[in-house]
Write an enzyme that holds these catalytic residues in place. Sequence first.
Site, PDB file in Angstrom:
ATOM      1  N   ARG A   2      24.424  72.488  26.049  1.00 12.17           N
ATOM      2  CA  ARG A   2      23.847  72.420  24.707  1.00 12.17           C
ATOM      3  C   ARG A   2      22.509  73.153  24.742  1.00 12.17           C
ATOM      4  NH1 ARG A   2      28.176  71.468  23.048  1.00 12.17           N
ATOM      5  NH2 ARG A   2      28.939  69.705  21.848  1.00 12.17           N
ATOM      6  N   GLU A  39      21.442  76.698  16.083  1.00 10.78           N
ATOM      7  CA  GLU A  39      22.690  77.451  15.911  1.00 10.78           C
ATOM      8  C   GLU A  39      23.085  77.486  14.446  1.00 10.78           C
ATOM      9  OE1 GLU A  39      25.666  75.934  18.602  1.00 10.78           O
ATOM     10  OE2 GLU A  39      24.461  76.409  20.360  1.00 10.78           O
ATOM     11  N   HIS A  99      28.471  80.299  20.728  1.00  6.35           N
ATOM     12  CA  HIS A  99      29.047  78.972  21.012  1.00  6.35           C
ATOM     13  C   HIS A  99      30.588  79.020  20.940  1.00  6.35           C
ATOM     14  CE1 HIS A  99      28.126  74.380  20.888  1.00  6.35           C
ATOM     15  NE2 HIS A  99      29.287  74.616  21.489  1.00  6.35           N
TER      16      HIS A  99
HETATM   17  N1  NAD Z   1      29.721  75.799  25.028  1.00  5.25           N
HETATM   18  C1  NAD Z   1      30.769  75.105  24.625  1.00  5.25           C
HETATM   19  O1  NAD Z   1      31.552  75.547  23.794  1.00  5.25           O
HETATM   20  C2  NAD Z   1      31.028  73.757  25.224  1.00  5.25           C
HETATM   21  C3  NAD Z   1      32.350  73.318  25.343  1.00  5.25           C
HETATM   22  C4  NAD Z   1      32.579  72.082  25.902  1.00  5.25           C
HETATM   23  C5  NAD Z   1      31.533  71.302  26.337  1.00  5.25           C
HETATM   24  N2  NAD Z   1      30.271  71.723  26.178  1.00  5.25           N
HETATM   25  C6  NAD Z   1      29.161  70.874  26.628  1.00  5.25           C
HETATM   26  O2  NAD Z   1      29.349  70.605  28.011  1.00  5.25           O
HETATM   27  C7  NAD Z   1      29.078  69.236  28.255  1.00  5.25           C
HETATM   28  C8  NAD Z   1      29.813  68.798  29.499  1.00  5.25           C
HETATM   29  O3  NAD Z   1      31.201  68.718  29.280  1.00  5.25           O
HETATM   30  P1  NAD Z   1      32.148  68.029  30.382  1.00  5.25           P
HETATM   31  O4  NAD Z   1      33.503  67.926  29.774  1.00  5.25           O
HETATM   32  O5  NAD Z   1      31.992  68.681  31.705  1.00  5.25           O
HETATM   33  O6  NAD Z   1      31.482  66.581  30.405  1.00  5.25           O
HETATM   34  P2  NAD Z   1      31.401  65.565  31.625  1.00  5.25           P
HETATM   35  O7  NAD Z   1      30.961  64.271  31.030  1.00  5.25           O
HETATM   36  O8  NAD Z   1      32.662  65.593  32.419  1.00  5.25           O
HETATM   37  O9  NAD Z   1      30.252  66.191  32.539  1.00  5.25           O
HETATM   38  C9  NAD Z   1      28.890  66.078  32.270  1.00  5.25           C
HETATM   39  C10 NAD Z   1      28.195  65.845  33.584  1.00  5.25           C
HETATM   40  O10 NAD Z   1      26.792  65.859  33.363  1.00  5.25           O
HETATM   41  C11 NAD Z   1      26.227  64.790  34.113  1.00  5.25           C
HETATM   42  N3  NAD Z   1      24.943  64.378  33.540  1.00  5.25           N
HETATM   43  C12 NAD Z   1      24.710  63.774  32.355  1.00  5.25           C
HETATM   44  N4  NAD Z   1      23.389  63.523  32.201  1.00  5.25           N
HETATM   45  C13 NAD Z   1      22.798  63.989  33.327  1.00  5.25           C
HETATM   46  C14 NAD Z   1      21.450  64.016  33.785  1.00  5.25           C
HETATM   47  N5  NAD Z   1      20.461  63.490  33.040  1.00  5.25           N
HETATM   48  N6  NAD Z   1      21.193  64.563  34.980  1.00  5.25           N
HETATM   49  C15 NAD Z   1      22.195  65.092  35.739  1.00  5.25           C
HETATM   50  N7  NAD Z   1      23.504  65.094  35.368  1.00  5.25           N
HETATM   51  C16 NAD Z   1      23.789  64.541  34.177  1.00  5.25           C
HETATM   52  C17 NAD Z   1      27.267  63.687  34.035  1.00  5.25           C
HETATM   53  O11 NAD Z   1      27.067  62.710  35.038  1.00  5.25           O
HETATM   54  C18 NAD Z   1      28.546  64.475  34.206  1.00  5.25           C
HETATM   55  O12 NAD Z   1      28.856  64.633  35.578  1.00  5.25           O
HETATM   56  C19 NAD Z   1      29.504  68.549  26.964  1.00  5.25           C
HETATM   57  O13 NAD Z   1      28.858  67.304  26.803  1.00  5.25           O
HETATM   58  C20 NAD Z   1      29.103  69.549  25.900  1.00  5.25           C
HETATM   59  O14 NAD Z   1      27.787  69.296  25.468  1.00  5.25           O
HETATM   60  C21 NAD Z   1      29.975  72.941  25.630  1.00  5.25           C
HETATM   61  O1  DGY Z   2      31.457  70.032  22.851  1.00  6.63           O
HETATM   62  C1  DGY Z   2      32.361  70.854  22.644  1.00  6.63           C
HETATM   63  O2  DGY Z   2      33.567  70.573  22.710  1.00  6.63           O
HETATM   64  C2  DGY Z   2      32.025  72.261  22.295  1.00  6.63           C
HETATM   65  O3  DGY Z   2      30.664  72.496  22.329  1.00  6.63           O
HETATM   66  C3  DGY Z   2      32.607  72.689  21.001  1.00  6.63           C
HETATM   67  O4  DGY Z   2      31.874  72.090  19.970  1.00  6.63           O
END
Ligand code: NAD
Ligand code: DGY
Length: 325
Positions: free
Chosen positions: A237, A266, A285
């Site tokens: 994010r 964004e 994004h």
């Molecule tokens: N750019 C995009 O289009 C897109 C798409 C999907 C997800 N995302 C973002 O990616 C993030 C992660 O997705 P995911 O499916 O891997 O989630 P997830 O929950 O599997 O992984 C997130 C990881 O971050 C760690 N974490 C959380 N807070 C923390 C902190 N303060 N210090 C260290 N580690 C910390 C968690 O323990 C976990 O291991 C989502 O929450 C979303 O914001 C962005």
């Molecule tokens: O969190 C997610 O799944 C991506 O950022 C798309 O919004």
Amino acid sequence: MKPSVILYESLPADLLSRLNEQYQVTEISALNAETVAEHADVFRHAVGLLGSGGKVDQTLLDSMPALKACSTISVGYDLFDVDALSARNIALMHTPTVLTDTVADTIMALVLASARRVTELDSWVKAGKWTKNIGPEQFSIDVHHKTLGIVGMGRIGKAVAQRARFGFDMEILYSARSAHKDAEERFSATRCELDELLKKSDFVCIILPLTDQTRHMIGAGQLALMKSSAILINAGRGPVVDEQALTHALKEKAIYGAGLDVFEQEPVPAQAELLTLPNVVTLPHVGSATHETRYAMKKDGVENLLAALSGQTDKNCVNSSALKK
Ligand SMILES: NC(=O)c1ccc[n+]([C@@H]2O[C@H](COP(=O)([O-])OP(=O)(O)OC[C@H]3O[C@@H](n4cnc5c(N)ncnc54)[C@H](O)[C@@H]3O)[C@@H](O)[C@H]2O)c1
Ligand SMILES: O=C(O)[C@H](O)CO
């Protein structure tokens, strides 16, 4: 009469008809104060909410006294006040499994594009500047056998580690609140403190959720620890990285480059200084935005909402442990 559901993202016809079978669906263009005011009566009676991109906070919940379940077509749920939802026993569903590989592919695209200057050199060629043999001004830096530091070793972080380790023979470092033994065994990943990761990595990949703890986790102090040859990738994010500090570091060439899929605001404002810098690769994004994965996310979103409204919250529910059965 069928109970009412509000949809704030378009659905393909087959998925919309699955919702229509059981619910009276009201489609709105976006979730905001204007559409809430315009459809106040529907909001008052709706039991379900499905979409992505709108803020679901106490103010919205006050306008939805009958709400039983929200289903976001995303894995990230920082736009939701989870405590307020749980206090009202409203389930929050999300799409954590279907997008992991696609987002990891996007991250590798940013790694490669920023290291090998793909977009910058593409513009250079198209501008007719390739008039003689290339020289060091067009050289870039290697990705293979370098060190990748992952901050956020969750589902996507591990999928990135897999690509980097087995596709590019990279060394994997990660910083996390607790150890990920599976990543250590599968990818020979080494856990370290964030500062050490920043100092040692050639690529720093941020794939964290946005929380009070992660907001501006990467600021001027952290960027100053990175090697001047290193690249920062952020696909979690935008507000996890202090964009002003990043712009400064890129301008001063304190780091080599950045690859960004997410921004503090964004859409990123067209006049942002960041967009004028050649050593940053930007995407709007689109981490999960392939035809296949966006369909899968919408399907998941519909199925998650139908499940939650029928009382099933064992899968894909953010706040299942806080719900009274
Ligand atoms: N750019 C995009 O289009 C897109 C798409 C999907 C997800 N995302 C973002 O990616 C993030 C992660 O997705 P995911 O499916 O891997 O989630 P997830 O929950 O599997 O992984 C997130 C990881 O971050 C760690 N974490 C959380 N807070 C923390 C902190 N303060 N210090 C260290 N580690 C910390 C968690 O323990 C976990 O291991 C989502 O929450 C979303 O914001 C962005
Ligand atoms: O969190 C997610 O799944 C991506 O950022 C798309 O919004």
